[in-house]
Design an enzyme around this catalytic site. Structure first.
Site, short mmCIF file in Angstrom:
data_model
loop_
_atom_site.label_atom_id
_atom_site.label_comp_id
_atom_site.label_asym_id
_atom_site.label_seq_id
_atom_site.Cartn_x
_atom_site.Cartn_y
_atom_site.Cartn_z
N LYS A 1 1.46 38.81 24.06
CA LYS A 1 0.51 38.38 25.03
C LYS A 1 1.36 37.36 25.80
CE LYS A 1 -2.51 35.33 26.39
NZ LYS A 1 -1.91 35.05 27.72
N GLU B 1 1.73 13.93 25.14
CA GLU B 1 2.82 14.73 25.79
C GLU B 1 2.32 14.86 27.42
OE1 GLU B 1 2.78 19.13 25.11
OE2 GLU B 1 4.99 18.85 24.63
P1 NAD Z 1 -0.89 26.94 26.22
O1 NAD Z 1 -1.75 26.51 24.77
O2 NAD Z 1 -2.21 26.72 27.24
O3 NAD Z 1 -0.93 28.66 26.17
C1 NAD Z 1 -0.05 29.16 25.36
C2 NAD Z 1 -0.47 30.63 25.17
O4 NAD Z 1 -1.73 30.75 24.42
C3 NAD Z 1 -0.66 31.17 26.60
O5 NAD Z 1 -0.35 32.78 26.59
C4 NAD Z 1 -2.38 31.22 26.67
O6 NAD Z 1 -2.78 32.30 27.55
C5 NAD Z 1 -2.50 31.50 25.29
N1 NAD Z 1 -3.89 31.18 24.98
C6 NAD Z 1 -4.60 30.09 25.42
N2 NAD Z 1 -5.99 30.01 25.07
C7 NAD Z 1 -5.89 30.69 23.91
C8 NAD Z 1 -6.92 31.05 22.90
N3 NAD Z 1 -8.12 30.66 22.79
N4 NAD Z 1 -6.54 32.04 22.07
C9 NAD Z 1 -5.30 32.63 22.10
N5 NAD Z 1 -4.45 32.39 22.97
C10 NAD Z 1 -4.67 31.56 23.97
O7 NAD Z 1 0.31 26.32 26.61
P2 NAD Z 1 1.26 26.47 27.88
O8 NAD Z 1 0.64 25.66 28.77
O9 NAD Z 1 1.44 27.97 28.25
O10 NAD Z 1 2.72 25.72 27.37
C11 NAD Z 1 2.85 24.49 27.45
C12 NAD Z 1 2.64 23.87 25.92
O11 NAD Z 1 3.73 24.62 25.06
C13 NAD Z 1 3.30 22.39 25.69
O12 NAD Z 1 2.28 21.80 24.82
C14 NAD Z 1 4.60 22.51 25.23
O13 NAD Z 1 5.01 21.35 24.32
C15 NAD Z 1 4.36 23.62 24.33
N6 NAD Z 1 5.63 24.41 24.03
C16 NAD Z 1 6.11 24.08 22.86
C17 NAD Z 1 7.47 24.70 22.28
C18 NAD Z 1 7.83 24.37 20.89
O14 NAD Z 1 8.54 25.22 20.52
N7 NAD Z 1 7.62 23.56 20.15
C19 NAD Z 1 8.15 25.52 23.39
C20 NAD Z 1 7.49 25.59 24.61
C21 NAD Z 1 6.46 25.15 24.89
#
Ligand code: NAD
Length: 480
Positions: free
Chosen positions: A174, A381
């Protein structure tokens, strides 16, 4: 002009979803990239059932076959890196060179795991009992749910999908809703490379419907998630309760320490790259610059000069250093934190303003605050081009400030002292340490991940990926 339509890929077929979304271009809101279908709960369930049905054959498939498919994808990514880089820059907003670099990285990852597929090893030991032999082997875990964020739209899916398939798992992927184009490209390549129906499935759509269904479904044996802390914790609650294997990569508030003995140019380059490139939208971004007093004033002045020379603009234009913020929601978050920092009493050293450009987009100046460590701007963050600088009295004080955070992904130090570099590598409470390098920018053949609130479960990437994507079996044989 009609836009391309990205469809879901379920059980070897391209399928429509229940609703459609628009794939926006954050550099040019009047020129969207495409449209994509949004899957429903039943689309997701169908993908999980297809992955379950395909598991037995795929887990027993020849490792050469898996290697050939992964290698074909790696070769094609490499050959088409400029075209796909353009798509990535348009939909995510990082600059074209950064985007092409990311596609190259995805190609390297597919080729690395193509080679790993034929090297899946084990151990053979003598038993403590006479006449008995012991074999330790690695087996796939089953159906893997892969939930990815938007900020590395091709590299993060690559570093989850490639090892999952290499070790014999089947996948339901996804992608984040903001970046369906790159996800579709990967699915299209795997399809044309001959991945059997059901082995790899992609369902675009909301976290609430598609993501949640993956997390809750009893047939999904393992979940690899990268994204925000809030969503990661929710996933862990639900998935761990039903006994699924979980790997989470989440946020960061990564420190870059600058010692008074540092080479100023090296330190400023590391800080500008780490804090602002890719619009600061990297989990490894250096959002806290911790600077020893002896170099503090010179460092701040050099940062202000460098930031004033950066070009912010349309991600695909030549000469642009920093592209737009990914979407209106993230921009609102960034501006909210800028406002909050001012209210909290942080002093603005640079930026903080929106920029207008010939195209309509989410352009924000790189922003630097001087802020004490207890303020929210220093602790939470932001995930945008916003960093704080704070002064440290000594190495030990800098180390203490660096570790004073709920996160633990990456930490950097700029110094010419072997003693400080060595002690920092040992004492930084993180998964990755950088010496005289930006905190962002990692290799694909070594472990990636953090500690504390940043990560949960085994590391990603390199050979360590096997820890998550396989399960170990110990077999005893009476030798007769
Ligand atoms: P997000 O948590 O909003 O979404 C990530 C994914 O989870 C998306 O595909 C989203 O649709 C899905 N999602 C959202 N709600 C969900 C639920 N209830 N159940 C299952 N899936 C769900 O994050 P984002 O805005 O896409 O990305 C930014 C974040 O990602 C930042 O906090 C960043 O630090 C983190 N990030 C971390 C790393 C790492 O390796 N540590 C790398 C890149 C990004």
């Amino acid at each position: 002009m009609s836009l391309p339509v990205y469809r879901n890929y379920i059980n070897g077929r391209w399928v429509n979803g229940s609703t459609m979304g628009v794939n926006e271009n954050p550099s040019d809101l009047d020129n969207p990239v495409g449209e994509y279908v949004r899957g429903s709960v039943s689309d997701t369930t169908e993908a999980i059932e297809a992955a379950t049905a395909a598991f037995n054959d795929w887990s027993e498939s020849s490792v050469q076959r898996r290697a050939d498919i992964l290698d074909a994808v790696g070769q094609e990514l490499q050959a088409r890196k400029e075209e796909i880089g353009l798509l990535l820059a348009r939909e995510e907003g990082k600059t074209l060179p950064e985007a092409i670099g990311e596609v190259t990285r995805a190609a390297q990852i597919f080729r690395f795991f193509a080679a790993e597929a034929v090297r899946i090893g084990g151990e053979h030991l003598a038993s403590i009992r006479a006449g008995v032999e012991v074999d330790i082997t690695r087996e796939p875990v089953g159906v893997v749910g892969i939930i990815a964020p938007w900020n590395f739209p091709i590299a993060i899916p690559a570093w989850k999908i490639a090892p999952a398939l290499a070790y014999g798992n089947t996948v339901v992927f996804k992608p984040a809703e903001l970046v369906p184009g790159c996800a579709w490209v990967l699915a299209d390549m795997l399809h044309r490379a001959g991945i059997p129906a059901g082995v790899f499935n992609m369902v675009m759509g909301s976290g609430r419907l598609v993501g949640n269904t993956i997390v809750q479904h009893p047939q999904v044996n393992a979940i690899s998630f990268t994204g925000s802390v809030g969503v990661g914790k929710q996933i862990l609650d639900v998935a761990a309760k039903r006994g699924a294997k979980v790997q989470l990569e989440m946020g960061g508030k990564n420190p870059l320490v600058v010692m008074a003995d540092a080479d100023l140019d090296v330190a400023v380059n590391a800080a500008v790259n780490g804090a602002y490139f890719s619009t600061g939208q990297r989990c490894t971004a250096s959002s806290r610059l911790i600077v020893e007093k002896g170099i503090y004033d010179r460092f701040v002045q050099a940062m202000q000069t460098r930031l004033s020379k950066l070009t912010i603009g349309n991600a695909i234009q030549q000469g642009v250093d920093i592209g737009p913020v990914v979407d209106a929601k993230q921009l609102e978050t960034d501006l909210g934190y800028i406002q909050l920092a001012k209210q909290e009493g942080a002093s603005l050293l640079f930026g903080g303003e929106l920029l207008s450009q010939p195209t309509r987009g989410h352009f924000l100046q790189p922003t630097l605050f001087e802020a004490s460590p207890h303020l929210r701007i220093s602790r939470e963050e932001v995930f945008g081009p916003v960093a704080v600088v704070q002064a440290a009295d000594s190495f030990e004080h800098a180390l203490q400030l660096a570790n004073d955070t709920e996160f633990g992904l990456c930490a950097g130090i700029c110094t010419q002292s072997l003693k400080y570099a060595t002690r920092f590598k040992r004492k930084a409470a993180v998964g990755m340490v950088m010496v005289n390098l930006p905190t962002a920018g990692v290799d694909y053949h070594v472990p990636f991940g953090g500690r504390k609130g940043s990560s949960y479960g085994p590391r990603e990437q390199g050979r360590y990926a096997a820890e998550f994507y396989t399960t170990v079996k110990t077999a005893y044989t009476a030798a007769g």
